[in-house]
Design an enzyme around this catalytic site. Structure first.
Site, PDB file in Angstrom:
ATOM      1  N   ARG A 166      -9.569 -11.472 -38.543  1.00  0.00           N
ATOM      2  CA  ARG A 166      -9.074 -13.428 -38.120  1.00  0.00           C
ATOM      3  C   ARG A 166      -8.890 -13.596 -36.630  1.00  0.00           C
ATOM      4  NH1 ARG A 166     -10.951 -14.368 -42.199  1.00  0.00           N
ATOM      5  NH2 ARG A 166     -10.883 -15.755 -43.742  1.00  0.00           N
ATOM      6  N   HIS A 194     -19.311 -15.094 -37.250  1.00  0.00           N
ATOM      7  CA  HIS A 194     -18.082 -15.220 -38.889  1.00  0.00           C
ATOM      8  C   HIS A 194     -19.006 -14.648 -39.540  1.00  0.00           C
ATOM      9  CE1 HIS A 194     -14.373 -16.267 -40.837  1.00  0.00           C
ATOM     10  NE2 HIS A 194     -15.298 -15.735 -41.826  1.00  0.00           N
TER      11      HIS A 194
HETATM   12  N1  LIG Z   1     -15.413 -11.600 -40.997  1.00  0.00           N
HETATM   13  C1  LIG Z   1     -15.304 -11.675 -42.949  1.00  0.00           C
HETATM   14  O1  LIG Z   1     -16.891 -12.052 -42.541  1.00  0.00           O
HETATM   15  C2  LIG Z   1     -14.213 -12.083 -43.610  1.00  0.00           C
HETATM   16  C3  LIG Z   1     -15.081 -11.612 -44.827  1.00  0.00           C
HETATM   17  C4  LIG Z   1     -13.942 -11.559 -45.896  1.00  0.00           C
HETATM   18  C5  LIG Z   1     -12.530 -11.148 -45.046  1.00  0.00           C
HETATM   19  N2  LIG Z   1     -12.258 -11.508 -43.730  1.00  0.00           N
HETATM   20  C6  LIG Z   1     -11.145 -11.583 -43.973  1.00  0.00           C
HETATM   21  O2  LIG Z   1     -10.362  -9.935 -43.908  1.00  0.00           O
HETATM   22  C7  LIG Z   1      -8.618  -9.318 -44.553  1.00  0.00           C
HETATM   23  C8  LIG Z   1      -8.447  -8.945 -45.670  1.00  0.00           C
HETATM   24  O3  LIG Z   1      -9.414  -8.900 -46.626  1.00  0.00           O
HETATM   25  P1  LIG Z   1      -8.725  -7.908 -48.129  1.00  0.00           P
HETATM   26  O4  LIG Z   1      -9.801  -8.375 -49.048  1.00  0.00           O
HETATM   27  O5  LIG Z   1      -9.317  -6.729 -47.510  1.00  0.00           O
HETATM   28  O6  LIG Z   1      -7.430  -8.345 -47.907  1.00  0.00           O
HETATM   29  P2  LIG Z   1      -6.323  -7.737 -48.594  1.00  0.00           P
HETATM   30  O7  LIG Z   1      -6.933  -6.522 -49.841  1.00  0.00           O
HETATM   31  O8  LIG Z   1      -4.906  -8.782 -49.076  1.00  0.00           O
HETATM   32  O9  LIG Z   1      -5.229  -6.719 -47.442  1.00  0.00           O
HETATM   33  C9  LIG Z   1      -4.759  -6.915 -46.787  1.00  0.00           C
HETATM   34  C10 LIG Z   1      -4.030  -6.042 -45.875  1.00  0.00           C
HETATM   35  O10 LIG Z   1      -3.593  -6.309 -44.674  1.00  0.00           O
HETATM   36  C11 LIG Z   1      -2.386  -5.705 -44.933  1.00  0.00           C
HETATM   37  N3  LIG Z   1      -0.585  -6.325 -44.557  1.00  0.00           N
HETATM   38  C12 LIG Z   1      -0.963  -7.388 -44.417  1.00  0.00           C
HETATM   39  N4  LIG Z   1       0.171  -8.088 -43.651  1.00  0.00           N
HETATM   40  C13 LIG Z   1       0.266  -6.956 -42.888  1.00  0.00           C
HETATM   41  C14 LIG Z   1       1.111  -6.710 -41.795  1.00  0.00           C
HETATM   42  N5  LIG Z   1       2.366  -7.691 -41.766  1.00  0.00           N
HETATM   43  N6  LIG Z   1       1.159  -5.205 -41.786  1.00  0.00           N
HETATM   44  C15 LIG Z   1       0.287  -4.197 -42.173  1.00  0.00           C
HETATM   45  N7  LIG Z   1      -0.387  -4.403 -42.577  1.00  0.00           N
HETATM   46  C16 LIG Z   1      -0.176  -6.201 -43.555  1.00  0.00           C
HETATM   47  C17 LIG Z   1      -2.183  -5.517 -46.662  1.00  0.00           C
HETATM   48  O11 LIG Z   1      -0.783  -4.249 -46.250  1.00  0.00           O
HETATM   49  P3  LIG Z   1      -0.179  -3.945 -48.634  1.00  0.00           P
HETATM   50  O12 LIG Z   1      -1.804  -3.056 -48.689  1.00  0.00           O
HETATM   51  O13 LIG Z   1       0.540  -3.056 -47.841  1.00  0.00           O
HETATM   52  O14 LIG Z   1      -0.307  -5.154 -48.680  1.00  0.00           O
HETATM   53  C18 LIG Z   1      -3.512  -4.853 -47.288  1.00  0.00           C
HETATM   54  O15 LIG Z   1      -3.628  -3.869 -47.438  1.00  0.00           O
HETATM   55  C19 LIG Z   1      -8.976 -11.181 -44.892  1.00  0.00           C
HETATM   56  O16 LIG Z   1      -7.497 -11.835 -45.466  1.00  0.00           O
HETATM   57  C20 LIG Z   1      -9.628 -12.444 -44.614  1.00  0.00           C
HETATM   58  O17 LIG Z   1      -8.690 -12.369 -43.144  1.00  0.00           O
HETATM   59  C21 LIG Z   1     -13.157 -11.569 -43.025  1.00  0.00           C
END
Ligand SMILES: NC(=O)c1ccc[n+]([C@@H]2O[C@H](COP(=O)([O-])OP(=O)(O)OC[C@H]3O[C@@H](n4cnc5c(N)ncnc54)[C@H](OP(=O)(O)O)[C@@H]3O)[C@@H](O)[C@H]2O)c1
Length: 310
Positions: free
Chosen positions: A225, A273
């Site tokens: 993001r 994006h």
């Molecule tokens: N550009 C694109 O096309 C696209 C597409 C899809 C998603 N995204 C982005 O990718 C992000 C990640 O997706 P995901 O499915 O992998 O999410 P997810 O499964 O919810 O994983 C989020 C990760 O971030 C960690 N995290 C959250 N807050 C944190 C903090 N304060 N300090 C350290 N680590 C932290 C979490 O830690 P824990 O494991 O300890 O909870 C987890 O490992 C989405 O939220 C979205 O913004 C972008």
């Protein structure tokens, strides 16, 4: 018969109607599935995307779950009218797309591909890149997407460090967590991949101080993001050469405004994006599996924790 309201916009309905009906039939679920809703109190499940029809969830008094079509939930998680369980999207095809984007852009920087693709002076410089084992990569965020990318990078041969909020043990990866583990995760990284969600705790996680931990000339990939990076600190680090390149897929304002310096900076690549998107065929099966679970009294998958914000 259960009522499912597709509240993710008419244009998505064109792409989702057939895959959703197929997935419902495969799961043996008889449903009234519609992009219109005349009686909110009759709705059992809402298939949702931000910017769609619903701002106020209060009238959906019998709704068992709101099923988000996006992985990121920052535009709905803080809605005070949303008291129903919120599930985010974890789609195998979206994950595959993200792995390909991250691998492709990491290898572009690692191999210095630009030198040979854009070489108008026909300069012959036979310098090989180091092998991946000599180029440490750090993946910030070890969730559904971060873990898959970290594992793929590690399989190519990069030494991979990962950083998350809570402690993790993942075979082949060196892991760090929490504020205390941030410096160790970033120090001397040649490539950093940002796959954190948008929450107050992750705002400007890459800033003047944390950028200084990276190896000189490091590459940054941000498919997470836009708010994860302090834009001005990044521009200063790019100008000084401390950071070699930033490949950015997400921005604080999207579309990225025409006058934004990222567009014209020689060390920045802007992608609009497109790192990974939810794919209707596989995502429909994910959504329907959660509906099946709800009807069977089983816990929903991919539940969002409201307090954590992701
Ligand atoms: N550009 C694109 O096309 C696209 C597409 C899809 C998603 N995204 C982005 O990718 C992000 C990640 O997706 P995901 O499915 O992998 O999410 P997810 O499964 O919810 O994983 C989020 C990760 O971030 C960690 N995290 C959250 N807050 C944190 C903090 N304060 N300090 C350290 N680590 C932290 C979490 O830690 P824990 O494991 O300890 O909870 C987890 O490992 C989405 O939220 C979205 O913004 C972008």
């Amino acid at each position: 018969m259960i009522t499912i309201y597709f509240a993710a916009g008419q244009s998505r309905w064109q792409n989702y109607e057939a895959p959703l009906r197929t997935a419902l039939a495969e799961a043996g679920i008889i449903a009234d599935l519609s992009p219109d809703c005349s009686d909110p109190a009759a709705v059992f499940y809402i298939i949702f995307a931000p910017g769609g029809e619903i701002e106020d969830f209060t009238p959906f008094s019998r709704c068992k779950a709101v099923l988000n079509l996006w992985a990121g939930v920052e535009r709905v998680v803080a809605n005070p009218t949303l008291t129903q369980p919120l599930c985010r999207m974890v789609d195998p095809a979206l994950t595959a797309g993200m792995v390909e984007w991250v691998l492709g852009h990491t290898l572009r920087h690692h191999l210095g591909m630009d030198r040979h693709i854009i070489n108008p002076s026909r300069h012959w410089e036979p310098t090989c890149s180091p092998i991946a084992a000599e180029r440490p990569v750090t993946v910030m965020g070890l969730g559904a997407l971060g873990q898959a990318c970290a594992t793929a990078l590690q399989q190519v041969g990069f030494p991979v460090r990962g950083w998350s909020r809570t402690e993790k043990q993942i075979p082949g990866l060196t892991t760090h967590h929490g504020t205390d583990g941030l410096k160790a995760a970033l120090t001397d990284a040649k490539t950093v991949v940002l796959l954190l969600p948008k929450t107050p705790a992750t705002e400007n996680i890459l800033n003047m101080e944390t950028l200084s931990f990276l190896a000189t000339g490091a590459a940054i990939l941000n498919p997470g993001r836009g708010h994860l990076i302090d834009d001005l600190a990044l521009l200063a680090a790019l100008d000084s050469g401390a950071i070699g390149h930033a490949t950015l897929d997400v921005f604080r304002t999207e579309p990225l405004p025409q006058e934004h310096p990222f567009w014209s900076h020689p060390r920045v690549t802007v992608t609009p994006h497109i790192a990974a998107e939810t794919r209707p065929n596989s995502a429909s099966r994910v959504v329907v599996d959660n509906i099946r679970r709800g009807e069977a009294g089983q816990p929903f998958l991919h539940l969002v924790d409201r307090d954590r914000g992701y």
